[in-house]
Design a protein around this motif. Structure first.
Motif, PDB file in Angstrom:
ATOM      1  N   MET A  60       0.789  -1.010  -0.026  1.00  0.00           N
ATOM      2  CA  MET A  60       0.078   0.082  -0.014  1.00  0.00           C
ATOM      3  C   MET A  60       0.794   1.139   0.102  1.00  0.00           C
ATOM      4  SD  MET A  60      -3.018  -1.178   2.778  1.00  0.00           S
ATOM      5  CE  MET A  60      -3.502   0.304   3.258  1.00  0.00           C
ATOM      6  N   VAL A  61       2.258   1.068   0.361  1.00  0.00           N
ATOM      7  CA  VAL A  61       3.010   2.238   0.242  1.00  0.00           C
ATOM      8  C   VAL A  61       2.973   3.406  -0.909  1.00  0.00           C
ATOM      9  CG1 VAL A  61       5.410   3.092   0.670  1.00  0.00           C
ATOM     10  CG2 VAL A  61       4.449   1.364   2.279  1.00  0.00           C
ATOM     11  N   PRO A  62       3.152   2.704  -2.046  1.00  0.00           N
ATOM     12  CA  PRO A  62       3.214   3.391  -3.242  1.00  0.00           C
ATOM     13  C   PRO A  62       1.924   4.316  -3.537  1.00  0.00           C
ATOM     14  CG  PRO A  62       4.052   1.193  -3.924  1.00  0.00           C
ATOM     15  CD  PRO A  62       3.605   1.188  -2.543  1.00  0.00           C
ATOM     16  N   ARG A  63       0.717   3.732  -3.107  1.00  0.00           N
ATOM     17  CA  ARG A  63      -0.568   4.320  -3.258  1.00  0.00           C
ATOM     18  C   ARG A  63      -0.616   5.562  -2.229  1.00  0.00           C
ATOM     19  NH1 ARG A  63      -5.786   1.861  -5.423  1.00  0.00           N
ATOM     20  NH2 ARG A  63      -4.455   1.077  -6.599  1.00  0.00           N
ATOM     21  N   TRP A  64      -0.022   5.254  -1.003  1.00  0.00           N
ATOM     22  CA  TRP A  64      -0.254   6.231  -0.084  1.00  0.00           C
ATOM     23  C   TRP A  64       0.664   7.376  -0.314  1.00  0.00           C
ATOM     24  CZ3 TRP A  64       1.444   2.661   4.538  1.00  0.00           C
ATOM     25  CH2 TRP A  64       0.166   2.009   5.022  1.00  0.00           C
ATOM     26  N   TRP A  65       1.954   7.271  -0.900  1.00  0.00           N
ATOM     27  CA  TRP A  65       2.701   8.117  -1.517  1.00  0.00           C
ATOM     28  C   TRP A  65       1.952   8.972  -2.760  1.00  0.00           C
ATOM     29  CZ3 TRP A  65       8.039   5.220  -1.777  1.00  0.00           C
ATOM     30  CH2 TRP A  65       8.345   5.036  -0.479  1.00  0.00           C
ATOM     31  N   LYS A  66       1.293   8.345  -3.574  1.00  0.00           N
ATOM     32  CA  LYS A  66       0.775   9.027  -4.502  1.00  0.00           C
ATOM     33  C   LYS A  66      -0.432  10.100  -3.953  1.00  0.00           C
ATOM     34  CE  LYS A  66      -2.697   7.409  -7.796  1.00  0.00           C
ATOM     35  NZ  LYS A  66      -3.041   6.342  -8.428  1.00  0.00           N
ATOM     36  N   HIS A  67      -1.291   9.510  -3.225  1.00  0.00           N
ATOM     37  CA  HIS A  67      -2.346  10.282  -2.487  1.00  0.00           C
ATOM     38  C   HIS A  67      -1.798  11.412  -1.738  1.00  0.00           C
ATOM     39  CE1 HIS A  67      -5.860   8.017  -3.746  1.00  0.00           C
ATOM     40  NE2 HIS A  67      -5.163   6.685  -3.256  1.00  0.00           N
ATOM     41  N   ARG A  68      -0.636  11.216  -0.971  1.00  0.00           N
ATOM     42  CA  ARG A  68       0.068  12.331  -0.293  1.00  0.00           C
ATOM     43  C   ARG A  68       0.347  13.382  -1.330  1.00  0.00           C
ATOM     44  NH1 ARG A  68       4.425  11.480   4.663  1.00  0.00           N
ATOM     45  NH2 ARG A  68       4.446  13.422   5.128  1.00  0.00           N
ATOM     46  N   LYS A  69       1.000  13.224  -2.126  1.00  0.00           N
ATOM     47  CA  LYS A  69       1.711  13.870  -3.337  1.00  0.00           C
ATOM     48  C   LYS A  69       0.246  14.780  -3.961  1.00  0.00           C
ATOM     49  CE  LYS A  69       4.777  14.168  -7.045  1.00  0.00           C
ATOM     50  NZ  LYS A  69       5.503  13.355  -8.170  1.00  0.00           N
ATOM     51  N   ALA A  70      -0.585  14.132  -4.183  1.00  0.00           N
ATOM     52  CA  ALA A  70      -1.694  14.586  -4.729  1.00  0.00           C
ATOM     53  C   ALA A  70      -2.697  15.757  -3.685  1.00  0.00           C
ATOM     54  CB  ALA A  70      -2.671  13.571  -5.276  1.00  0.00           C
TER      55      ALA A  70
END
Length: 96
Positions: A60-70
């Motif tokens: 789930m880490v890549p998706r967390w990073w993507k949402h945090r960046k967005a």
């Protein structure tokens, strides 16, 4: 309602504790290249559960990073947070 929640938690704990006491036989896990691990069955189940949690969280880490960046890139995100931190008007009293 608190007592019912505590009773439910206690029932779950004692059920898992009884499971652990009833499954103390040794289990052998065979890995690649002839390596193996022999441990009580409860530890094998616990290790498999922990490994599943770790793999799931890492997945789930890549998706967390993507949402945090967005969220950081969204317009107006910083100004709203800044005005909320500074506070507008009188602070809440929370029943005091």
């Amino acid at each position: 309602m608190k007592y019912i929640a505590w009773l439910l938690k206690a029932a779950i704990f004692f059920t898992l504790f009884a499971f652990a006491l009833n499954n103390q036989q040794d289990a052998t896990v065979h890995f690649f290249f002839g390596t193996q691990w022999t441990a009580p069955l409860v530890l094998v189940v616990l290790a498999a559960f922990a490994a599943g949690l770790a793999v799931g969280a890492l997945g789930m880490v890549p998706r967390w990073w993507k949402h945090r960046k967005a969220a950081r890139a969204s317009p107006g995100a910083d100004t709203h947070a800044h005005s909320t931190l500074i506070g507008q008007g009188t602070p809440p009293t929370h029943g005091l």
